[in-house]
Design a protein around this motif. Structure first.
Motif, mmCIF file in Angstrom:
data_model
loop_
_atom_site.group_PDB
_atom_site.id
_atom_site.type_symbol
_atom_site.label_atom_id
_atom_site.label_comp_id
_atom_site.label_asym_id
_atom_site.label_seq_id
_atom_site.Cartn_x
_atom_site.Cartn_y
_atom_site.Cartn_z
ATOM 1 N N GLY A 1 0.823 -1.212 0.000
ATOM 2 C CA GLY A 1 0.000 0.000 0.000
ATOM 3 C C GLY A 1 0.850 1.251 0.000
ATOM 4 O O GLY A 1 0.579 2.205 -0.738
ATOM 5 N N LEU A 2 1.890 1.254 0.817
ATOM 6 C CA LEU A 2 2.769 2.419 0.875
ATOM 7 C C LEU A 2 3.571 2.592 -0.409
ATOM 8 O O LEU A 2 3.972 3.707 -0.748
ATOM 9 C CB LEU A 2 3.706 2.332 2.085
ATOM 10 N N ALA A 3 3.780 1.501 -1.121
ATOM 11 C CA ALA A 3 4.471 1.571 -2.415
ATOM 12 C C ALA A 3 3.504 1.963 -3.537
ATOM 13 O O ALA A 3 3.901 2.107 -4.683
ATOM 14 C CB ALA A 3 5.136 0.233 -2.737
ATOM 15 N N GLY A 4 2.213 2.120 -3.180
ATOM 16 C CA GLY A 4 1.217 2.520 -4.172
ATOM 17 C C GLY A 4 0.686 1.379 -5.004
ATOM 18 O O GLY A 4 0.013 1.597 -6.005
ATOM 19 N N ASN A 5 0.942 0.140 -4.595
ATOM 20 C CA ASN A 5 0.500 -1.028 -5.341
ATOM 21 C C ASN A 5 -0.777 -1.585 -4.699
ATOM 22 O O ASN A 5 -0.743 -2.567 -3.952
ATOM 23 C CB ASN A 5 1.617 -2.077 -5.374
ATOM 24 N N SER A 6 -1.903 -0.948 -4.997
ATOM 25 C CA SER A 6 -3.184 -1.345 -4.389
ATOM 26 C C SER A 6 -3.591 -2.760 -4.758
ATOM 27 O O SER A 6 -4.161 -3.486 -3.943
ATOM 28 C CB SER A 6 -4.295 -0.379 -4.808
ATOM 29 N N GLN A 7 -3.303 -3.174 -5.977
ATOM 30 C CA GLN A 7 -3.668 -4.519 -6.420
ATOM 31 C C GLN A 7 -2.949 -5.571 -5.575
ATOM 32 O O GLN A 7 -3.563 -6.527 -5.118
ATOM 33 C CB GLN A 7 -3.330 -4.690 -7.893
ATOM 34 N N ARG A 8 -1.650 -5.385 -5.361
ATOM 35 C CA ARG A 8 -0.889 -6.323 -4.518
ATOM 36 C C ARG A 8 -1.371 -6.255 -3.069
ATOM 37 O O ARG A 8 -1.463 -7.265 -2.396
ATOM 38 C CB ARG A 8 0.601 -6.035 -4.610
ATOM 39 N N MET A 9 -1.695 -5.050 -2.602
ATOM 40 C CA MET A 9 -2.188 -4.895 -1.241
ATOM 41 C C MET A 9 -3.464 -5.726 -1.031
ATOM 42 O O MET A 9 -3.567 -6.480 -0.066
ATOM 43 C CB MET A 9 -2.470 -3.421 -0.952
ATOM 44 N N ILE A 10 -4.404 -5.616 -1.965
ATOM 45 C CA ILE A 10 -5.656 -6.381 -1.867
ATOM 46 C C ILE A 10 -5.362 -7.879 -1.925
ATOM 47 O O ILE A 10 -5.924 -8.665 -1.167
ATOM 48 C CB ILE A 10 -6.653 -5.962 -2.971
ATOM 49 N N MET A 11 -4.458 -8.290 -2.813
ATOM 50 C CA MET A 11 -4.101 -9.704 -2.929
ATOM 51 C C MET A 11 -3.540 -10.230 -1.595
ATOM 52 O O MET A 11 -3.878 -11.331 -1.158
ATOM 53 C CB MET A 11 -3.069 -9.907 -4.034
#
Length: 186
Positions: free
Chosen positions: A89-99
């Protein structure tokens, strides 16, 4: 001259946005309230789960906690996934965060479901075992037959598993500010 620090292109505003988004998300594991079951006394799986988890002296039901201990068994694995979700999330990768949030929910859900089989619970009363036998449960019938000739295998009757519906109803959802984002598929 380079400072050696790599920029990801994310400014402070992006980091705050990611933090805000993540802080509003929850991974919930449990039994959603639903329709009453057709195989019993009109209670929902959520109500039955609550009664089993906490017990009911008025109904002569001992505590048989499964949800909290099932999640506690994997809290380290789930914690690792949540830390990685924060990083994503902090890296701005919302897709990975949700995964990663989904992965945390799946791990916890599967642990709770496994606890139904592997956990230590207060034994069933003889009256409950007889009622299961009358409903045609093979394990209960075999248990009673063995009991007639001495002792019986305790694994034939599991305190929290009769039809398996309660166990199957344990799930996870990912919520964002009271809005469901993702539900486990069963």
């Amino acid at each position: 001259m380079s400072s050696g620090v790599k920029s990801s292109g994310k400014g402070l505003a992006d980091i705050f946005q990611a933090f805000t988004e993540l802080s509003q998300m929850d991974v919930l594991v449990g039994i959603p309230h639903g329709e009453a079951r057709t195989d019993g006394d009109g209670l929902t799986n959520a109500q039955i789960g609550y009664l089993q988890e906490n017990g009911s002296p008025a109904m002569n039901i001992p505590e048989r906690p499964f949800l909290v201990p099932g999640v506690e068994e994997v809290q380290e694995k789930v914690g690792d996934k949540l830390v990685k979700a924060v990083d994503a999330g902090l890296a701005g990768n919302s897709q990975r965060m949700i995964m990663l949030l989904e992965s945390a929910g799946m791990i916890a859900m599967n642990s709770v479901r496994a606890y139904f089989v592997n956990g230590e619970f207060a034994p069933l009363s003889l009256a409950t075992i007889r009622a299961r036998s009358r409903r045609g449960r093979k394990g209960a019938k075999k248990y009673l037959k063995q009991l007639e000739s001495g002792s019986a295998e305790s694994g034939l009757v599991r305190p929290l598993i009769d039809t398996g519906e309660l166990r199957k109803s344990v799930t996870y959802i990912i919520m964002k500010k009271d809005k469901e984002i993702k539900r486990a598929s069963t």
